[in-house]
Motif scaffolding. Sequence first.
Motif, short mmCIF file in Angstrom:
data_model
loop_
_atom_site.label_atom_id
_atom_site.label_comp_id
_atom_site.label_asym_id
_atom_site.label_seq_id
_atom_site.Cartn_x
_atom_site.Cartn_y
_atom_site.Cartn_z
N ILE A 4 0.84 -1.19 0.00
CA ILE A 4 0.00 0.00 0.00
C ILE A 4 0.88 1.24 0.00
O ILE A 4 1.81 1.35 0.80
CB ILE A 4 -0.92 0.02 1.24
CG1 ILE A 4 -1.85 -1.20 1.24
CG2 ILE A 4 -1.73 1.32 1.30
CD1 ILE A 4 -2.69 -1.34 2.49
N LEU A 5 0.55 2.18 -0.89
CA LEU A 5 1.20 3.49 -0.90
C LEU A 5 0.19 4.49 -0.36
O LEU A 5 -0.93 4.60 -0.88
CB LEU A 5 1.64 3.88 -2.31
CG LEU A 5 2.23 5.29 -2.45
CD1 LEU A 5 3.50 5.45 -1.61
CD2 LEU A 5 2.51 5.60 -3.92
N ILE A 6 0.57 5.21 0.68
CA ILE A 6 -0.26 6.23 1.30
C ILE A 6 0.30 7.59 0.92
O ILE A 6 1.50 7.84 1.07
CB ILE A 6 -0.28 6.07 2.83
CG1 ILE A 6 -0.92 4.73 3.19
CG2 ILE A 6 -0.99 7.24 3.49
CD1 ILE A 6 -0.71 4.30 4.60
N VAL A 7 -0.58 8.48 0.44
CA VAL A 7 -0.15 9.81 0.02
C VAL A 7 -1.00 10.84 0.74
O VAL A 7 -2.21 10.91 0.55
CB VAL A 7 -0.30 10.00 -1.51
CG1 VAL A 7 0.34 11.31 -1.95
CG2 VAL A 7 0.29 8.82 -2.28
N GLN A 12 0.95 13.74 10.16
CA GLN A 12 0.25 12.99 11.21
C GLN A 12 -0.75 12.00 10.61
O GLN A 12 -0.88 10.88 11.09
CB GLN A 12 -0.49 13.94 12.17
CG GLN A 12 0.38 14.92 12.88
CD GLN A 12 0.61 16.21 12.07
OE1 GLN A 12 0.36 16.30 10.88
NE2 GLN A 12 1.14 17.22 12.74
N VAL A 13 -1.45 12.41 9.57
CA VAL A 13 -2.43 11.53 8.92
C VAL A 13 -1.70 10.38 8.23
O VAL A 13 -2.08 9.22 8.37
CB VAL A 13 -3.30 12.32 7.92
CG1 VAL A 13 -4.17 11.38 7.10
CG2 VAL A 13 -4.15 13.35 8.64
N ALA A 14 -0.65 10.70 7.48
CA ALA A 14 0.13 9.67 6.79
C ALA A 14 0.71 8.67 7.78
O ALA A 14 0.66 7.45 7.56
CB ALA A 14 1.24 10.31 5.96
N ALA A 16 -0.44 7.95 10.82
CA ALA A 16 -1.52 7.16 11.41
C ALA A 16 -1.95 6.04 10.47
O ALA A 16 -2.14 4.89 10.91
CB ALA A 16 -2.71 8.06 11.74
N LEU A 17 -2.07 6.34 9.20
CA LEU A 17 -2.45 5.31 8.23
C LEU A 17 -1.34 4.27 8.07
O LEU A 17 -1.63 3.07 7.97
CB LEU A 17 -2.78 5.95 6.88
CG LEU A 17 -4.11 6.71 6.83
CD1 LEU A 17 -4.21 7.54 5.56
CD2 LEU A 17 -5.29 5.76 6.96
N ARG A 18 -0.09 4.71 8.08
CA ARG A 18 1.02 3.76 7.99
C ARG A 18 0.99 2.80 9.17
O ARG A 18 1.10 1.59 9.00
CB ARG A 18 2.37 4.48 7.94
CG ARG A 18 3.53 3.48 7.97
CD ARG A 18 4.91 4.08 7.90
NE ARG A 18 5.01 5.42 8.40
CZ ARG A 18 5.86 6.33 7.93
NH1 ARG A 18 6.69 6.03 6.96
NH2 ARG A 18 5.91 7.53 8.44
N ARG A 19 0.83 3.32 10.38
CA ARG A 19 0.77 2.46 11.57
C ARG A 19 -0.39 1.47 11.48
O ARG A 19 -0.24 0.29 11.77
CB ARG A 19 0.63 3.30 12.84
CG ARG A 19 1.91 3.91 13.33
CD ARG A 19 1.76 4.51 14.73
NE ARG A 19 0.66 5.46 14.84
CZ ARG A 19 0.75 6.76 14.53
NH1 ARG A 19 1.89 7.27 14.09
NH2 ARG A 19 -0.29 7.54 14.66
N ALA A 27 2.58 -4.26 3.65
CA ALA A 27 3.81 -3.51 3.38
C ALA A 27 3.36 -2.10 2.99
O ALA A 27 2.51 -1.95 2.12
CB ALA A 27 4.59 -4.15 2.23
N VAL A 28 3.92 -1.09 3.66
CA VAL A 28 3.43 0.27 3.47
C VAL A 28 4.58 1.24 3.18
O VAL A 28 5.62 1.18 3.82
CB VAL A 28 2.69 0.78 4.74
CG1 VAL A 28 2.16 2.19 4.54
CG2 VAL A 28 1.55 -0.18 5.11
N GLU A 29 4.36 2.10 2.21
CA GLU A 29 5.23 3.24 1.93
C GLU A 29 4.39 4.49 2.03
O GLU A 29 3.17 4.45 1.79
CB GLU A 29 5.84 3.14 0.52
CG GLU A 29 6.91 2.09 0.38
CD GLU A 29 8.23 2.48 1.04
OE1 GLU A 29 8.53 3.69 1.12
OE2 GLU A 29 8.94 1.57 1.46
N VAL A 30 5.03 5.62 2.34
CA VAL A 30 4.34 6.90 2.48
C VAL A 30 5.00 7.93 1.59
O VAL A 30 6.23 7.97 1.49
CB VAL A 30 4.36 7.37 3.95
CG1 VAL A 30 3.90 8.81 4.09
CG2 VAL A 30 3.50 6.46 4.81
N ALA A 31 4.18 8.75 0.97
CA ALA A 31 4.66 9.91 0.21
C ALA A 31 3.88 11.12 0.71
O ALA A 31 2.70 11.01 1.04
CB ALA A 31 4.44 9.71 -1.29
N LEU A 32 4.55 12.27 0.75
CA LEU A 32 3.92 13.47 1.29
C LEU A 32 3.36 14.40 0.22
O LEU A 32 2.81 15.46 0.53
CB LEU A 32 4.91 14.22 2.19
CG LEU A 32 5.38 13.42 3.41
CD1 LEU A 32 6.41 14.20 4.20
CD2 LEU A 32 4.20 13.01 4.29
#
Length: 129
Positions: A4-7, A12-14, A16-19, A27-32
């Motif tokens: 999952i990629l969270i953008v 704080q939102v990114a 929370a979703l990653r956690r 498996a999680v990656e985050v982009a701002l």
Amino acid sequence: MAKILIVDDEVQVASALRRLFRREGFAVEVALNGEEALEKLTTFQADLVISDFRMKGMNGAELLERVLRVCPQAVRILLSGHADLWSSTPTSAAQAVSHFISKPWDDDHLVARVRTLLGGQQSPTTSSA
């Protein structure tokens, strides 16, 4: 294990979703922002992309339209607390959105929805509490 990629431009939102999704075995990656997300997709083959709608620069609908072109197999979720802005999104961008989820979200509902959209892909050690 599903990826999952969270953008979201709100750290704080990114986070929370990653956690939330890591705890559920994904498996999680985050982009701002949108550009960072597109860069991550060159090396992280996401099964699902969750993007906030309101972000500086490229908005979430525009991002998901581009994700559809570079990663067509990925499920694309738009997450927003601004449904009124969503209604004014151009048709081409709106068609690139697989699903719309309103903020604030319910963790259990969001995880269940993601699991359904991914066809049950998750870590074999993940329990469904």
